[in-house]
Design an enzyme around this catalytic site. Structure first.
Site, PDB file in Angstrom:
ATOM      1  CE  LYS A  13      65.473 -36.643 -23.582  1.00 12.00           C
ATOM      2  NZ  LYS A  13      64.792 -35.345 -23.311  1.00 12.00           N
ATOM      3  NE  ARG A  88      63.381 -36.274 -29.619  1.00 12.60           N
ATOM      4  CZ  ARG A  88      64.444 -35.872 -28.909  1.00 12.60           C
ATOM      5  NH1 ARG A  88      65.533 -36.581 -28.865  1.00 12.60           N
ATOM      6  NH2 ARG A  88      64.389 -34.748 -28.254  1.00 12.60           N
ATOM      7  NE  ARG A 127      69.816 -27.076 -22.334  1.00 12.06           N
ATOM      8  CZ  ARG A 127      69.217 -28.134 -22.851  1.00 12.06           C
ATOM      9  NH1 ARG A 127      69.288 -29.306 -22.260  1.00 12.06           N
ATOM     10  NH2 ARG A 127      68.519 -28.029 -23.942  1.00 12.06           N
ATOM     11  NE  ARG A 161      70.261 -28.182 -27.281  1.00  8.22           N
ATOM     12  CZ  ARG A 161      69.646 -29.291 -26.868  1.00  8.22           C
ATOM     13  NH1 ARG A 161      70.236 -30.072 -25.982  1.00  8.22           N
ATOM     14  NH2 ARG A 161      68.468 -29.636 -27.347  1.00  8.22           N
ATOM     15  NE  ARG A 172      64.149 -28.815 -27.815  1.00  3.99           N
ATOM     16  CZ  ARG A 172      65.054 -28.326 -26.958  1.00  3.99           C
ATOM     17  NH1 ARG A 172      65.351 -27.025 -26.953  1.00  3.99           N
ATOM     18  NH2 ARG A 172      65.657 -29.116 -26.119  1.00  3.99           N
TER      19      ARG A 172
HETATM   20  P1  AP5 Z   1      69.054 -31.924 -19.493  1.00  2.00           P
HETATM   21  O1  AP5 Z   1      69.652 -33.023 -18.723  1.00  2.00           O
HETATM   22  O2  AP5 Z   1      69.898 -31.246 -20.534  1.00  2.00           O
HETATM   23  O3  AP5 Z   1      67.662 -32.394 -20.137  1.00  2.00           O
HETATM   24  P2  AP5 Z   1      67.391 -33.268 -21.427  1.00  2.00           P
HETATM   25  O4  AP5 Z   1      66.181 -34.070 -21.140  1.00  2.00           O
HETATM   26  O5  AP5 Z   1      68.634 -33.991 -21.858  1.00  2.00           O
HETATM   27  O6  AP5 Z   1      67.042 -32.067 -22.411  1.00  2.00           O
HETATM   28  P3  AP5 Z   1      67.417 -31.794 -23.914  1.00  2.00           P
HETATM   29  O7  AP5 Z   1      67.043 -30.361 -24.164  1.00  2.00           O
HETATM   30  O8  AP5 Z   1      68.826 -32.161 -24.241  1.00  2.00           O
HETATM   31  O9  AP5 Z   1      66.440 -32.773 -24.595  1.00  2.00           O
HETATM   32  P4  AP5 Z   1      65.873 -32.816 -25.983  1.00  2.00           P
HETATM   33  O10 AP5 Z   1      65.282 -34.149 -25.957  1.00  2.00           O
HETATM   34  O11 AP5 Z   1      64.979 -31.709 -26.421  1.00  2.00           O
HETATM   35  O12 AP5 Z   1      67.170 -32.539 -26.889  1.00  2.00           O
HETATM   36  P5  AP5 Z   1      68.017 -33.467 -27.826  1.00  2.00           P
HETATM   37  O13 AP5 Z   1      69.393 -32.943 -27.792  1.00  2.00           O
HETATM   38  O14 AP5 Z   1      67.782 -34.906 -27.535  1.00  2.00           O
HETATM   39  O15 AP5 Z   1      68.500 -30.836 -18.455  1.00  2.00           O
HETATM   40  C1  AP5 Z   1      67.939 -29.608 -18.893  1.00  2.00           C
HETATM   41  C2  AP5 Z   1      68.260 -28.495 -17.859  1.00  2.00           C
HETATM   42  O16 AP5 Z   1      67.591 -28.812 -16.635  1.00  2.00           O
HETATM   43  C3  AP5 Z   1      69.753 -28.384 -17.509  1.00  2.00           C
HETATM   44  O17 AP5 Z   1      70.033 -27.024 -17.270  1.00  2.00           O
HETATM   45  C4  AP5 Z   1      69.898 -29.222 -16.222  1.00  2.00           C
HETATM   46  O18 AP5 Z   1      70.960 -28.759 -15.399  1.00  2.00           O
HETATM   47  C5  AP5 Z   1      68.539 -28.987 -15.561  1.00  2.00           C
HETATM   48  N1  AP5 Z   1      68.068 -30.129 -14.783  1.00  2.00           N
HETATM   49  C6  AP5 Z   1      68.185 -31.456 -15.080  1.00  2.00           C
HETATM   50  N2  AP5 Z   1      67.597 -32.213 -14.140  1.00  2.00           N
HETATM   51  C7  AP5 Z   1      67.078 -31.355 -13.212  1.00  2.00           C
HETATM   52  C8  AP5 Z   1      66.347 -31.520 -12.005  1.00  2.00           C
HETATM   53  N3  AP5 Z   1      66.005 -32.746 -11.547  1.00  2.00           N
HETATM   54  N4  AP5 Z   1      65.967 -30.419 -11.325  1.00  2.00           N
HETATM   55  C9  AP5 Z   1      66.295 -29.162 -11.788  1.00  2.00           C
HETATM   56  N5  AP5 Z   1      67.000 -28.932 -12.916  1.00  2.00           N
HETATM   57  C10 AP5 Z   1      67.382 -30.011 -13.631  1.00  2.00           C
HETATM   58  O19 AP5 Z   1      67.352 -33.185 -29.243  1.00  2.00           O
HETATM   59  C11 AP5 Z   1      67.477 -31.913 -29.882  1.00  2.00           C
HETATM   60  C12 AP5 Z   1      66.841 -31.989 -31.264  1.00  2.00           C
HETATM   61  O20 AP5 Z   1      67.524 -32.968 -32.069  1.00  2.00           O
HETATM   62  C13 AP5 Z   1      65.368 -32.416 -31.306  1.00  2.00           C
HETATM   63  O21 AP5 Z   1      64.489 -31.336 -31.079  1.00  2.00           O
HETATM   64  C14 AP5 Z   1      65.263 -33.010 -32.714  1.00  2.00           C
HETATM   65  O22 AP5 Z   1      65.157 -32.001 -33.673  1.00  2.00           O
HETATM   66  C15 AP5 Z   1      66.608 -33.697 -32.890  1.00  2.00           C
HETATM   67  N6  AP5 Z   1      66.595 -35.112 -32.455  1.00  2.00           N
HETATM   68  C16 AP5 Z   1      67.332 -35.660 -31.456  1.00  2.00           C
HETATM   69  N7  AP5 Z   1      67.080 -36.978 -31.346  1.00  2.00           N
HETATM   70  C17 AP5 Z   1      66.151 -37.261 -32.292  1.00  2.00           C
HETATM   71  C18 AP5 Z   1      65.456 -38.455 -32.659  1.00  2.00           C
HETATM   72  N8  AP5 Z   1      65.666 -39.612 -32.008  1.00  2.00           N
HETATM   73  N9  AP5 Z   1      64.555 -38.379 -33.676  1.00  2.00           N
HETATM   74  C19 AP5 Z   1      64.336 -37.226 -34.334  1.00  2.00           C
HETATM   75  N10 AP5 Z   1      64.943 -36.045 -34.038  1.00  2.00           N
HETATM   76  C20 AP5 Z   1      65.853 -36.073 -33.013  1.00  2.00           C
END
Ligand code: AP5
Length: 227
Positions: A13, A88, A127, A161, A172
């Site tokens: 994402k 979410r 990552r 992270r 997660r």
């Molecule tokens: P990346 O692009 O970073 O993936 P992502 O989907 O953004 O992953 P996140 O880990 O950031 O998502 P998340 O939803 O768990 O975390 P968030 O910060 O939102 O890619 C990941 C890796 O894969 C990278 O190394 C990239 O290079 C690689 N990659 C990408 N595309 C690829 C491909 N096609 N092929 C190969 N490799 C690839 O949330 C963190 C925490 O915050 C949550 O757990 C929760 O506690 C809290 N939180 C955040 N938002 C909310 C909400 N709305 N409600 C409640 N809690 C929330």
């Protein structure tokens, strides 16, 4: 355009939102980034959210909805935005609908990024990022060209992270399947959902998203429609 990128942790994402902001005049709104900034700044919100995030659980809806509501009213969000990691839960999706109606806007598209759980664990645990400029890397798929030196800014400190350990990634993923996956049906019912194969290369995923946002002329037209 107002767009939601929906998918499990590590689906890509953030990667795709970042690429889209460079192609279109859209702002990336990542609740994960906002929450991590609040934790780093030691705000009241950050103190509440930090331990929850480290366990891989979702931060309570009211806190995240308040954060997004405030962010939508900042000037730069007026041109359109990509919501990355929000909504979410069904409660967050309903709140988003309300927030948009109150601002005379509507959600245009929801892109579901489909990826296998096992691939996600490998993606996330590998990552890391430059501590100075945030450039993202992956061990072993995308290492700095000169070992230990950031390709973009020359920085030599890198960070991972806290929630990127295998144990927390599994938590997660569990939260995603239990609380976020129901949004697929919610947005399908609104006719806004399009799916892309998130297992493909980053450039191919990007192409598929662009096709879902700008379908070719005549696509999705009912068979007997005029013209
Ligand atoms: P990346 O692009 O970073 O993936 P992502 O989907 O953004 O992953 P996140 O880990 O950031 O998502 P998340 O939803 O768990 O975390 P968030 O910060 O939102 O890619 C990941 C890796 O894969 C990278 O190394 C990239 O290079 C690689 N990659 C990408 N595309 C690829 C491909 N096609 N092929 C190969 N490799 C690839 O949330 C963190 C925490 O915050 C949550 O757990 C929760 O506690 C809290 N939180 C955040 N938002 C909310 C909400 N709305 N409600 C409640 N809690 C929330």
């Amino acid at each position: 355009m107002i767009l939601v990128l929906l998918g499990p942790p590590g689906a890509g994402k953030g990667t795709q939102a970042n690429l889209l902001t460079k192609q279109r005049s859209l702002v990336q709104l990542s609740t994960g980034d906002m929450l991590r900034a609040a934790v780093a700044a030691g705000t009241a919100l950050g103190r509440k959210a930090g331990a929850i995030m480290e366990r891989g659980e979702l931060v309570p809806d009211d806190l995240v909805i308040g954060l997004i509501a405030e962010r939508l009213d900042q000037g730069d969000a007026g041109q359109g935005y990509i919501l990355d990691g929000f909504p979410r839960t069904i409660a967050q999706a309903e709140a988003l609908d309300r927030l948009l109606v109150e601002r005379g806007k509507q959600l245009d598209r929801v892109i579901e990024m489909k990826v296998d759980d096992d691939a996600l664990v490998e993606r996330i645990t590998g990552r890391f990022a430059c501590a100075h400029c945030g450039e993202g890397y992956h061990d072993p798929y995308k290492m700095p060209k000169v070992p230990g030196v950031c390709d973009r800014c020359g920085g030599t400190n890198f960070v991972r992270r806290k929630d990127d350990t295998e144990e927390v990634v599994r938590a997660r993923l569990k939260a995603y399947h239990a609380q976020t996956e129901p949004l697929i049906g919610y947005y399908k019912a609104q006719g806004k959902l399009r799916g892309v194969d998130g297992m493909a290369d980053i450039a191919l995923v990007q192409k598929a998203i662009n096709q879902a946002l700008d379908p070719p002329e005549g696509a999705h037209k009912p068979p007997n429609s005029p013209g």
